[in-house]
Every structure is written in structure tokens, then in C-alpha cells.
Design an enzyme around this catalytic site. Sequence first.
Site, PDB file in Angstrom:
ATOM      1  N   HIS A  34      -2.813   2.968  -4.702  1.00  9.52           N
ATOM      2  CA  HIS A  34      -2.198   2.562  -3.425  1.00  9.52           C
ATOM      3  C   HIS A  34      -0.796   1.995  -3.646  1.00  9.52           C
ATOM      4  CE1 HIS A  34      -5.613   3.338  -0.774  1.00  9.52           C
ATOM      5  NE2 HIS A  34      -6.394   2.892  -1.746  1.00  9.52           N
TER       6      HIS A  34
ATOM      7  N   THR B   2      -5.662  -1.021   9.040  1.00 12.95           N
ATOM      8  CA  THR B   2      -4.959  -0.665  10.286  1.00 12.95           C
ATOM      9  C   THR B   2      -4.430   0.772  10.333  1.00 12.95           C
ATOM     10  OG1 THR B   2      -2.923  -1.633   9.385  1.00 12.95           O
ATOM     11  CG2 THR B   2      -4.299  -3.063  10.759  1.00 12.95           C
TER      12      THR B   2
ATOM     13  N   ASP C 122      -8.783  -0.824  -6.149  1.00 10.58           N
ATOM     14  CA  ASP C 122      -9.613   0.210  -5.524  1.00 10.58           C
ATOM     15  C   ASP C 122      -8.923   1.578  -5.607  1.00 10.58           C
ATOM     16  OD1 ASP C 122      -7.601  -0.833  -3.787  1.00 10.58           O
ATOM     17  OD2 ASP C 122      -8.506   0.264  -2.130  1.00 10.58           O
ATOM     18  N   GLU C 123      -9.720   2.613  -5.493  1.00 10.60           N
ATOM     19  CA  GLU C 123      -9.252   3.988  -5.289  1.00 10.60           C
ATOM     20  C   GLU C 123      -8.019   4.376  -6.106  1.00 10.60           C
ATOM     21  OE1 GLU C 123     -10.943   4.485  -0.728  1.00 10.60           O
ATOM     22  OE2 GLU C 123      -8.872   3.870  -0.958  1.00 10.60           O
TER      23      GLU C 123
ATOM     24  N   ASP D  69       0.854  -1.186   0.000  1.00 15.63           N
ATOM     25  CA  ASP D  69       0.000   0.000   0.000  1.00 15.63           C
ATOM     26  C   ASP D  69       0.893   1.239   0.000  1.00 15.63           C
ATOM     27  OD1 ASP D  69      -2.244   1.863   0.465  1.00 15.63           O
ATOM     28  OD2 ASP D  69      -3.352   0.034   0.964  1.00 15.63           O
TER      29      ASP D  69
END
Length: 506
Positions: free
Chosen positions: A215, A412, A278-279, A152
Site C-alpha cells: 500500500h 473510505t 497488510d496485503e 496508502d
Amino acid sequence: MKIIPKPENITMLEGNFTFSNSTQIVGLDEFLSNDLRKFVDLKNGEKNSCVFTVAQIDEDYRIEIGENIYVVANSNEGIFHAVQTIKLLILEYYKNEYSYIPCCIIDDNYKYEYRGFMLDVCRHFYSISTIKKIIDAISLFKMNKLHLHLSDDQGFRIQLNRFPLLTDIGSIRKGTRGDGKPVSGFYTQSDIVDLVKYAKERYIEIIPEIDLPGHTSALIASYPDLHCKGKEIEVEEYFGIKENVVCAGKESTYQFLEDVLGEIAKLFPSKCIHVGGDEAPKTQWMECDDCKETIKKNGLKTYMGLQSYFTNRIIKYLKSIGKTPIVWNEAYHDGELDKAATIQFWADGRKAQNVKRALKEGYKLIYSNNKYCYLDHPYSILPIKNSFKAINEMNSLMQFGNVFGIETPLWTEWINGEDKLLKMAFPRTLAIAELGWSIAPGDYNDFKDRIDNGLDALFVLDIASASEKQANPNIVSSFFGILKFYAKMIDKELPRTIRNFKNIKK
Ligand SMILES: [Zn+2]
């Protein structure tokens, strides 16, 4: 009987079976035999036996408890599941170092093939011993997948021989949101080999995730050529949505990612590899000649189309090495995504419509709607009783196609340290385990009557779970909990996230 997840059927009979250290265990290997006998301390007692057999039956396992215990299971995995059920019974009926289990017949089978837990080890790093604790717990409650989010913006967490900078640079960030305290950590290849073996003994398949094309700040910080303009950046220390994504136009990006995924594929025997999706803001792609050229050459209409092209090329490679791709639901766009992909549904609202369409078109779906499944949400936003509400949406989605299973992700960003991590995960994971396994799950009140034995079992595994009461906070503490959670997200990087969010769907 306080068994989580709830078995399909229990028929009570007269009398008790006394489980003691003298109970002869037949038909189990040494690992499972020790696991069963040593779950709690038992004294020597009357001689009886507990016999396990694999045979063709049309359920996962059947346990008959009378003068002796007879277990028949459809496979070795079914035997493992039966052992977990008996462990929970031994604990429930434990008294003065014996366990007096009521005679009964338990018939059990699972509802979904995929029953998963996801851990983000990028935003904060967690040790192998913490992951093993999670494996102990989820396998006790008959889950069978552990999805590890390994890459990430805030860190890359696995050693790859071919690309040493991914860990030399990508696994270290200067701090978290300006606190000046470096965060680092990665798993060596031998750590992974050890973890995969540990998981396999407990019938858990570990699914690695390399999130692409968004990411990816840690990837780009390590190898700047991955960026459209070769920009040198640092591993991110703020959270949110970042505009630095890997270039989808350069051939060298695809070669690099195939080499990364090829090495990952060799480390994890799992059939599946998660490749994120994603994103991913399109900000950099819109200014990149290589990306524009790729759009033109392939007759793509939009930058979202370029993301589909990118994902499909990654999928094509994964298929060529015999792996099944999983992607987050944003990667599904306009029917362009390769049908081989399994879609993980996490975002609700308008996107839920898309999910129905994907099911109708024949994609497999893993259900992880953040509203019911996201363990990083504080209990004030997602009390455990609400996790149970996922069942209604899952049942309604099943009309449209193949719901493969359920997964509960634990991000997290706001969770640092094992104690807090485990308190966020448990007991909510038990609710998801029940929804994944039980053909006829109880409602929340029924589950609540069984939860104390689940919490005791977690305690045996050295996991201090949140209590049932903490997992269902009252209105006043919920109100302040929600305020606190959203207030935390406001920082100097928030405008950047909002700007990037607008550029996802271009
Ligand atoms: Zn580019």
C-alpha cells in the site's frame, strides 16, 4: 437509564435531582464544566451541586445522585468518563429546559484498555473539522483511541518537512477509477498539532499509521528510489491490491522510512505507531537483486520471511525511539515477528487460527474482525445487531491470551463526503464502544432500548446518524445492498488485484 456504553452497575434510589443552570459544578476545570453545563440548554432553577473528586477507588468512577451529585473517580480520565455519563443522563431526562435525573448510584469500570476507531483519510480525504466531530462522538461514548490511516496507494496525507514531495506529489491523484476528477488533500503539521491537542482534551490518543511495505504507491510515486527498480509510477486511482511495494533490500529504503517515522513520532505523542503490514505482494521483490541478496545474507527462507525481516527492522527502530509498533495480522508469520508488536486482527477464516497462536505466544491483540467491526461494509452486510456478535469471538480469544481491546475501522474507498461517512460510522460505532467498555454489555435488544438517547446525543453533536431501522435493513433491501456493494468492485483493475493477492504469501 439509557447510557451507552452500559455501566457496570446502577442502583436506583427514591426521588429526582433537578439539573439546571443553577447547579453549582465543583471540582471540574473550565473546559469540562462548560461541556457539562452546555450540552443542552438549561434554565436557572433550584440551587444544588455536582461535586467531582479524584481519589483512589477500585473502579473507574462512581456517581451518587441524591440531593446533590457526588462523583469520585480514580483519575482525571475517570472524571472525564463520569462527565460523559452525566451528559447522557441530562439529555435523557431533559424536559422544559430542566433535567430531572432519577436518584441512583452508578458504579462503572472499563473492560478493555484499548477502545478505538480508525479512519482512512487516503482513499478519500476528510477535513480536520470532520475528524473533530468524530472525536467528539467517540469520546462521548468513552472510546480512547483514534487510529489515522495516513498513507496508502491512493494518497499520502501528512506534511513532512524532510520529504516535501510526499505531499507535493503523493497527496494528489488524477481521479478515482477513471472519473477524471482530481482528489487531493493533506494535513499540515500545525493541523496535526491542533488535532492532537483537541483529542488530548477529550482523552483520545491519536495513533498514526504509515502502511508498509505494501500500500505504498503514493510513497513510491513521490520518491521512485523506494521501488526495487526505481520505477516511476503515479499515485493510484484504482482500489485493490497493488504490486508496487517498497524495496526491502536497499539500505536507502530503511534510512528513508526511519526518517519518515522519526518525524511522525515527533508529531504524535502517542506511545504507538501503526506500521501496517497488510496485503504486500512479493512480485517486485522476486525480481530484485537487492531483495534476493538480503534473503541470502540473512538466511531467510521465503519472501514472507523477507517481509518479517523488513517489519522487524522497522520495529527495532520504533523501539529505539520509545514507540510501540502495531501491525495488521498478515505481518505475523511463522513466529518471526518481533514480540514488541501488537497485532491487529482484521481477517477471519484460516487466519483466525494464526491469531490464537499469536495470543498464546504472548502478543497483544487488538480485535477488529472485519465481519463485525468494518464500518465500510454497508448495513446490508453488517447490520448493527451483528456488530454485537463480536463479543462471542472476543470472549473465546481471551482464553488464549491478552486481548488488548477492540477497534472499528472505517475504510473510505466507497465513501466520499462527510454525510455518508458519519452515516456509515454511526450508530454502529456505539455498539463497538459498548463491547470495548462494558464489563457486562447488554444483548442487542437491551442496547436497542437505549439507542434513541445515543442518537439524540449524536444529533446534539451535529452528527446525522443512520436510524436504528436503517442500521438493520430487511432481507429484500439487504439482498440488493449486498449485490450493489460487490458489483461496484468489478472494474478493469480487478484481475490485477487477484493476481497480486496470489503473490502475498510467497
Ligand atoms: Zn527490492
